[in-house]
Write an enzyme that holds these catalytic residues in place. Sequence first.
Site, PDB file in Angstrom:
ATOM      1  N   ARG A  18      35.360  34.395  27.003  1.00 33.26           N
ATOM      2  CA  ARG A  18      33.910  34.651  27.282  1.00 33.26           C
ATOM      3  C   ARG A  18      33.656  35.715  28.258  1.00 33.26           C
ATOM      4  O   ARG A  18      34.257  36.062  29.376  1.00 33.26           O
ATOM      5  CB  ARG A  18      33.312  32.884  28.264  1.00 33.26           C
ATOM      6  CG  ARG A  18      32.115  33.039  28.491  1.00 33.26           C
ATOM      7  CD  ARG A  18      31.527  31.602  28.607  1.00 33.26           C
ATOM      8  NE  ARG A  18      31.923  31.284  29.966  1.00 33.26           N
ATOM      9  CZ  ARG A  18      31.140  30.471  30.679  1.00 33.26           C
ATOM     10  NH1 ARG A  18      30.223  29.742  30.348  1.00 33.26           N
ATOM     11  NH2 ARG A  18      31.840  30.089  32.057  1.00 33.26           N
ATOM     12  N   SER A  24      43.658  32.792  32.879  1.00 33.77           N
ATOM     13  CA  SER A  24      44.206  31.300  33.241  1.00 33.77           C
ATOM     14  C   SER A  24      45.602  31.049  32.744  1.00 33.77           C
ATOM     15  O   SER A  24      45.874  30.120  32.058  1.00 33.77           O
ATOM     16  CB  SER A  24      43.197  30.446  32.586  1.00 33.77           C
ATOM     17  OG  SER A  24      42.059  30.488  32.814  1.00 33.77           O
ATOM     18  N   ASP A  39      41.764  30.505  36.483  1.00 35.25           N
ATOM     19  CA  ASP A  39      40.468  29.761  36.511  1.00 35.25           C
ATOM     20  C   ASP A  39      40.194  28.666  37.315  1.00 35.25           C
ATOM     21  O   ASP A  39      39.249  28.189  37.738  1.00 35.25           O
ATOM     22  CB  ASP A  39      40.545  28.953  34.881  1.00 35.25           C
ATOM     23  CG  ASP A  39      41.798  28.168  34.582  1.00 35.25           C
ATOM     24  OD1 ASP A  39      42.906  28.319  35.436  1.00 35.25           O
ATOM     25  OD2 ASP A  39      41.859  27.573  33.541  1.00 35.25           O
TER      26      ASP A  39
END
Length: 921
Positions: free
Chosen positions: A541, A605, A659
């Site tokens: 993203r 992450s 994350d």
Amino acid sequence: MLAVHLVSFFFTKLQEDPTKKVDRFLHAMRLHDDQLNDISARFQAEMKKGLSAESNAAAAVKMLPTHVRSTPDGSEKGQFMALDFGGSKFKVLQVKVREGMGIRKGGVEMDEKTYRIPKELLTGRGTELFDHVTESLKDFLHERNISLEKKHPLAFTFSFPCEQTALNRGLLLSWSKNFRARGLQGKDVVQVLRDSIDRTGGMDMEVLAMVNDTVATMMTCGFDDQYCQAGLIIGTGTNACYMEELRHVDLVEGDEGRMCVNTEWGAFGDDGALDDFITEFDRDVDAASNNPGKQIFEKMISGMYLGELVRLVVLKMAKVGKLFDGRVSDALRTKGKITTAHVAAMEEYKNGLKNTRTILEELDLSPSDDDCIAVQHISTIVSFRSSNLVAAGLAAILTRIKHNRNRRALRITVGVDGTVYKTHPQYPKRLHKVVRRLLPDCHVRFALSDSGSSKGAALVTAVAQRLASRKRQVDETLSSFKLSQEQLQLVKARMRAGLEAGLKSKGPSAIKMLPSFVYHTPDGTENGKYLALDLGGTNFRAMLVNFKKSLQQNVRLYHKIYTIPLEIMQGTGEELFDHLAQCIGDFLDYMGMKNARLPAGFTFSFPCEQTAIDTGTLVSWTKGFKATNCEGHDVVSMLREAIKRRNEFELDIAAVVNDTVGTMMSCAYEDPQCEIGLIAGTGTNVCYMEEVKNIEKTGGEQGAAEMLKMCVNTEWGGLGDDGSLDDIITPYDTEVDQNSVNPGKQRFEKLTSGMYLGEIVRQVLLDLTRGGLLFRGHVTETLKTPGIFQTKYLSQIESDRLALLQVRSILQQLGLNSNCDDSIIVKEVCGAVSRRAAQLCGAGMAAVVDKIRENRGLDHLNITVGVDGALYKLHPHFSGVLQKTTKALAPRCDVTFLPSEEGSGKGAALITAVARKKKEI
């Protein structure tokens, strides 16, 4: 003149037509479809009233739960003794159910003997009545050379209204069918039977089930037809039962699955609901009965009363001169002289009129041909009304089943027994025709009960044994997922030890405790535009975050999501980072900002060793990533090089963020007490603000006054990689681990995260199916396919609002053809696996918050945890179990869980903003 004579002639002939004369006289008994639909709607309302705990006490139709939760599936087996007690005779039977013979194959053998009940016992003491029954049972055992020493399971058919609080416990509500035995009303008749067996002595009987004859009829037919979900008796008495969704049966705890409900529909109308359909003849029958005002519907339908209704109509028509030239015999005036057997004989296809004449002559009458035709027609109207009323009641039941199961059409079988249905030549055909007319969307089959209620009672017992055995085996399988408080305390202690070990500069630790070099949470004054990049799973993203100067103006976000193809996830590192650079370029084009050199935060992450906020060396891939030449390399440098190769735009990558850290920062922007981040989604992880002095691996040089704390990314998914969780790891977990891309690694994550829970469930379902406990033992290719049972299905299946029919629908989408019982077990498996996951996360969180409390020397800690991840947000029970477990294991901490709205992307931008602000200071 001739025309007048012709009209007069035809009018006279019409007047003389005996059937028209009867039609006019019994106009109120001839019911058309609108009236039947009205009656059906009234009965549906009565059913609803009877099922509700609030209105049951006042309901005429009692809707009694039977605690029969399943119809036969063909796997039942065993030998059973049976007592069938419902009239002036009773039967003792030995029933053998052979394994593997089931649906449509027969497989039930019965040996029986009928015993009479002396008339005086019908109205005598109840204990004497039952002693006679148990002495007859012992006589049967002797006669058939059945062992008296061996323990025998006993099925008890008891065809009187009882309130059952368990399958083997039933309180007698009232006697019927001329029984008036004293001292039993309100008593548990199963216990009365046990006491009588003890008094008789010499037998070892275990009464496993007490069943109404209607329920037994359904079970008998259900053994041969899996669609049989309703039972109907039309004999001396009448009744109906059906499989109701348990969530609608208020009088029984639980809402999973179905339970057979004995409607006791004979009492329909006792509260006046049928007053506008009751004729003067019905009132006369009721007034002369043993129970005036009771069983009104039954008195309009059943074999005990049909003959008497016909007699009263014939008597009245004779008295008013419409039959026998007005002559009435003493026999015709005598109650009971016309029986239901007479009614059936009068309606025989070929010999009906001849039989009618014989019956009337036996009543000392001299009938003409027209009298015989008229009396035969009276019998037809009375019995036709009976079948119409039964059809209306049955239409109400089947409509309710169709509605419960949310079906546009319904395929169902009704098991039927009773002398009226079996011996009346026209009754079945009439009933079937009217039911199908009232329910055009239902395919209704009527199955005549073979061997009646005795076989059914044995099958109820066999099903109860099967379900109990299966439940024991399923419970035993799932017991390994149930963690005691002591086990959870051990997990908490091991997590705490892992946290402490990971903070040290030397020595191995399964929990990495990676410094993030994030020293401060936001204070709300952050402002400006930042690019946030987020790689944490199968999606990447890119996000533009614009922080306003004031919190009231909030944050503006723009984002775009890009898929990471599997070949990129598992290709080379260069290909992966080139793909990310391409996605960033597309996003900047989309935003019209390709020429702006924005500060960027990179949410990555995966476990990284950081030596500064803008460097991160990948320790190991997780979550299915296997891109080569990445582990041991700085991911920020790799992204910078990919951007340089593209040569289309420039980025200032100011921070690389896990994350979990991004989630904590995002929530801390809303709540200053947020000092912990939790991810419970595809993967799982926790970060928290640790005292810098405790982080030995930073070298201690960061201990300046303004930098007393640092966010540590625990990477707690590695707990257990050193064997510390072996005592709670099940064979199913081991199977999942061995088939993963990283065997032996991330053991805690594999017990708790969304990437693995569905696969654990699949392994359990596979084992249960191979053991014959699920899906009839049929292992499909679907069930053998790794990854087919995704974790999202756990969230859907465990939803409290989801009916079992929808659970079956989900399973059918997966190619798993389940019945109601299978759906319950699948839901239990999902619940056991997800509950354990939430409890383990709760135990880990308790270790973290207690450590923070002790770090700060506090007796009590108030703290907020920022949470992200689909498992936490979408699963109906995960968050609640997690919070409850944390509270129980860390009672001196008040922990608030705050779901992150924009998650780690916004957090990465905040970290960049905070870092920039501190740098400027």
